[in-house]
Scaffold this motif. Structure first.
Motif, PDB file in Angstrom:
ATOM      1  N   GLY A  56      18.108 -24.491  17.570  1.00 45.17           N
ATOM      2  CA  GLY A  56      19.533 -24.855  17.240  1.00 45.17           C
ATOM      3  C   GLY A  56      20.447 -26.572  17.201  1.00 45.17           C
ATOM      4  N   GLY A  57      21.010 -26.124  16.555  1.00 41.83           N
ATOM      5  CA  GLY A  57      22.049 -27.389  16.294  1.00 41.83           C
ATOM      6  C   GLY A  57      22.966 -27.733  17.508  1.00 41.83           C
ATOM      7  N   ASP A  58      23.070 -26.619  18.665  1.00 47.03           N
ATOM      8  CA  ASP A  58      23.663 -26.616  19.888  1.00 47.03           C
ATOM      9  C   ASP A  58      23.025 -26.331  21.155  1.00 47.03           C
ATOM     10  N   SER A  59      22.058 -26.568  21.176  1.00 57.15           N
ATOM     11  CA  SER A  59      21.130 -26.790  21.916  1.00 57.15           C
ATOM     12  C   SER A  59      21.072 -27.644  23.148  1.00 57.15           C
ATOM     13  N   PRO A  60      21.180 -27.965  24.216  1.00 62.50           N
ATOM     14  CA  PRO A  60      21.012 -29.047  24.901  1.00 62.50           C
ATOM     15  C   PRO A  60      19.813 -30.171  24.285  1.00 62.50           C
ATOM     16  N   GLU A  61      19.407 -29.111  24.190  1.00 63.72           N
ATOM     17  CA  GLU A  61      17.323 -30.304  24.216  1.00 63.72           C
ATOM     18  C   GLU A  61      17.517 -30.393  22.873  1.00 63.72           C
ATOM     19  N   ARG A  62      18.176 -30.862  21.764  1.00 64.51           N
ATOM     20  CA  ARG A  62      18.731 -31.219  21.005  1.00 64.51           C
ATOM     21  C   ARG A  62      20.085 -32.148  20.854  1.00 64.51           C
ATOM     22  N   ILE A  63      20.658 -32.211  21.273  1.00 64.58           N
ATOM     23  CA  ILE A  63      21.264 -33.311  21.772  1.00 64.58           C
ATOM     24  C   ILE A  63      20.986 -33.923  23.022  1.00 64.58           C
ATOM     25  N   GLN A  64      20.215 -33.911  23.509  1.00 58.22           N
ATOM     26  CA  GLN A  64      19.138 -34.786  24.485  1.00 58.22           C
ATOM     27  C   GLN A  64      18.586 -35.928  23.646  1.00 58.22           C
ATOM     28  N   LEU A  65      17.695 -35.369  22.796  1.00 64.21           N
ATOM     29  CA  LEU A  65      16.735 -36.172  21.654  1.00 64.21           C
ATOM     30  C   LEU A  65      17.902 -36.619  20.641  1.00 64.21           C
ATOM     31  N   GLY A  66      18.565 -36.598  20.632  1.00 63.09           N
ATOM     32  CA  GLY A  66      19.617 -36.685  19.545  1.00 63.09           C
ATOM     33  C   GLY A  66      20.373 -38.313  20.004  1.00 63.09           C
ATOM     34  N   LEU A  67      20.539 -38.583  21.528  1.00 65.68           N
ATOM     35  CA  LEU A  67      20.249 -39.473  22.113  1.00 65.68           C
ATOM     36  C   LEU A  67      19.264 -40.029  22.080  1.00 65.68           C
ATOM     37  N   SER A  68      17.717 -39.409  22.349  1.00 67.83           N
ATOM     38  CA  SER A  68      17.121 -40.776  22.237  1.00 67.83           C
ATOM     39  C   SER A  68      16.743 -41.063  20.904  1.00 67.83           C
ATOM     40  N   LEU A  69      17.502 -40.240  19.533  1.00 69.70           N
ATOM     41  CA  LEU A  69      17.247 -40.787  17.931  1.00 69.70           C
ATOM     42  C   LEU A  69      17.931 -41.869  18.542  1.00 69.70           C
ATOM     43  N   ALA A  70      19.135 -41.942  18.469  1.00 65.62           N
ATOM     44  CA  ALA A  70      20.229 -43.053  18.220  1.00 65.62           C
ATOM     45  C   ALA A  70      19.912 -44.196  18.851  1.00 65.62           C
TER      46      ALA A  70
END
Length: 111
Positions: A56-70
């Motif tokens: 889901g869009g609100d998961s901490p895993e998504r945010i961490q991976l989003g930082l890696s993607l950024a």
């Protein structure tokens, strides 16, 4: 320059400018072939998309991976995509976890 093309509604020209800037930057950084960076970016994006679907869009895993993607977007010179992703991650992390949460602080540092 890219932002101007986007504001004028010419996304294709913005992508072309982004590609030229990326090539120049890679040569300045001593990287003649940016393909390995693009390959890493693609893999990171695929994992990010998978985690987003599964957790889901609100998961901490998504945010961490989003930082890696950024980070990878920044590395290959995709500044506009980098900025848009960080702004979106910032909004989600602040809404879900609050502004003082470590993930929110990490995203804030990226901005």
């Amino acid at each position: 320059i890219q932002d101007w093309y986007v504001s004028e509604g010419d996304e294709s020209e913005a992508r072309e400018v982004e590609t030229r800037i990326k090539t120049i930057k890679s040569k300045c950084d001593g990287i003649d072939d940016i393909a390995p960076c693009e390959k890493l970016l693609k893999g990171t994006r695929n994992l990010y998309d998978k985690i987003t679907r599964e957790k889901g869009g609100d998961s901490p895993e998504r945010i961490q991976l989003g930082l890696s993607l950024a980070k990878e977007l920044h590395r290959v010179g995709r500044g506009l995509e980098f900025a848009r992703l960080l702004v979106e991650l910032d909004a989600v992390s602040r809404r879900v976890f609050g502004p003082d949460h470590p993930l929110s602080k990490d995203v804030e540092l990226g901005l």
